[in-house]
Write an enzyme that holds these catalytic residues in place. Structure first.
Site, PDB file in Angstrom:
ATOM      1  N   HIS A  60     -63.552 -61.737 -46.029  1.00 16.35           N
ATOM      2  CA  HIS A  60     -63.140 -62.422 -47.165  1.00 16.35           C
ATOM      3  C   HIS A  60     -62.076 -62.122 -48.061  1.00 16.35           C
ATOM      4  CE1 HIS A  60     -67.796 -64.074 -47.530  1.00 16.35           C
ATOM      5  NE2 HIS A  60     -66.925 -64.938 -47.281  1.00 16.35           N
ATOM      6  N   HIS A 113     -65.244 -74.208 -39.093  1.00 18.59           N
ATOM      7  CA  HIS A 113     -65.779 -73.333 -40.377  1.00 18.59           C
ATOM      8  C   HIS A 113     -66.862 -74.426 -41.069  1.00 18.59           C
ATOM      9  CE1 HIS A 113     -65.086 -72.841 -44.832  1.00 18.59           C
ATOM     10  NE2 HIS A 113     -65.470 -71.446 -44.499  1.00 18.59           N
TER      11      HIS A 113
HETATM   12 MG   LIG Z   1     -64.998 -67.111 -44.061  1.00 16.58          MG
END
Ligand SMILES: [Mg+2]
Length: 379
Positions: free
Chosen positions: A189, A289
């Site tokens: 992240h 994603h």
């Molecule tokens: Mg990610």
């Protein structure tokens, strides 16, 4: 066939777009610009001025027109363009009576391997999540941080030595918990600097993670390439970029081993297929994603079905559970960690009639985490 109307629907924490036609066929899409859904809906309003009255089957032409009519770009606009593109593919599939992937080259596989999302605010919860995933038949776990998912109101502070050693030990505990039967997709992240990312990657290399996702801020492709050149585990990145031009810059630098186009943000099925082909030419795998709704999952699976270099699909926790599954009439069948490629026409997914009433919009609060010194940190 002509486009007669376009609706934007805010449901739960998602933005859907419905494109209606005079043939009675409606196409469904979703915007992946989850931080700025209101702006993305605004871009759809602008697109309407062009799309109403057009033939919905000229998908590539409309993509080019919407992308190129003005020189403005960015996530909110690309989320809108993606939602429209997915809806047009849904219309084309329904019109011709075939799944979208049939129009994109046909099936390369019968099912798509997925990774399970692991969340938790303690190490024990995260380890438990890995064990639970294995029990449920998943062969990969992701969204798996070596740090803790600590509440954003807790100020951040750790020494470098503790941050690195704790993270290395934590990944070791994940590996011990599941053995070698489950792949670990380590999600950073964007929390590290390039120097930190190299140290941590070398420390966890021994545990053979499937990939190391977004170790640094994704804004500088040269910096990502510097990390990639100095580590021996694969980098996954790309969820925040949205064009073939950006993906090519990343690929050309050798900065990525798994690209992560978001079908609902990287130009829909039209553009994600092109991004996948660019990756294929670099022997790079595709991990679409997908932190969004079952509509996004359905679009990702259409892509997974028809690209040779599909590697793994992000599958958000609870998609088959209420309330998330209640947003759509039916979800894609999951069997032993694989989603079965559906054979219904179009995307193969429809919003439930009462979704808007049952799941009112929940705008995201703007939350940031602060360091103990008062400055902003990435988490
Ligand atoms: Mg990610």
């Amino acid at each position: 066939m002509k486009i007669t109307a376009i609706d934007t629907l805010f449901i739960d924490r998602y933005l859907f777009v419905q494109v209606h036609t005079d043939a009675g066929i409606t196409g469904l899409g979703e915007s992946g610009a989850w931080g700025y859904l209101e702006a993305s809906a605004g871009a759809v309003e602008t697109f309407k001025r062009y799309l109403i009255g057009q033939d919905p089957l000229r998908i590539e032409h409309h993509w080019q027109a919407l992308y190129r009519w003005s020189h403005f770009r960015g996530a909110a606009i690309m989320g809108a363009l993606s939602a429209v593109d997915i809806a047009l593919w849904d219309i084309a599939g329904k019109h011709l009576g075939v799944p979208c992937y049939q129009l994109l080259g046909g099936k390369c596989r019968d099912k798509a391997r997925v990774y399970y999302h692991v969340f938790g605010q303690t190490k024990e919860e995260l380890i438990q999540g890995c064990v639970e995933a294995k029990k449920q038949g998943f062969t990969a776990v992701g969204h798996l941080t070596p740090f803790l998912d600590e509440p954003r109101h807790v100020p951040y502070f750790q020494t470098h030595a503790r941050k690195m050693q704790d993270a290395i030990d934590t990944v070791g505990r994940y590996r011990d918990a599941v053995g070698n039967d489950v792949d670990l997709c380590i999600e950073i992240h964007r929390q590290l600097t390039p120097a930190e990312a190299i140290v941590l990657a070398r420390g966890i290399e021994q545990f053979h993670p499937f990939f190391y996702e977004d170790p640094i801020l994704p804004d500088n492709f040269d910096a990502m390439a510097l990390v990639a050149q100095n580590i021996h585990i694969p980098i996954a990145t790309g969820e925040r970029i949205h064009t073939i031009y950006e993906f090519e810059m990343l690929l050309q630098r050798g900065a990525v081993q798994y690209v992560r186009p978001d079908v609902c943000m990287a130009g829909g099925l039209t553009h994600s297929k092109k991004i996948s082909a660019l990756a294929e030419a670099h022997h790079v795998g595709v991990v679409p994603h997908n932190p969004l709704s079952p509509v996004s999952t359905a679009a990702c699976i259409q892509l997974a079905a028809c690209i040779p270099n599909f590697a793994l699909q992000e599958y958000p926790l609870g998609e088959n559970e209420l309330p998330k599954s209640g947003i759509v009439k039916s979800t894609i069948r999951l069997e032993n960690g694989f989603l079965i490629i559906p054979d219904a026409p179009g995307l193969g997914v429809e919003l439930a009639e009462d979704a808007q009433q049952r799941f009112p919009y929940r705008p995201l609060p703007v939350q940031i985490r602060l360091h103990a010194d008062g400055s902003v940190v990435d988490q």
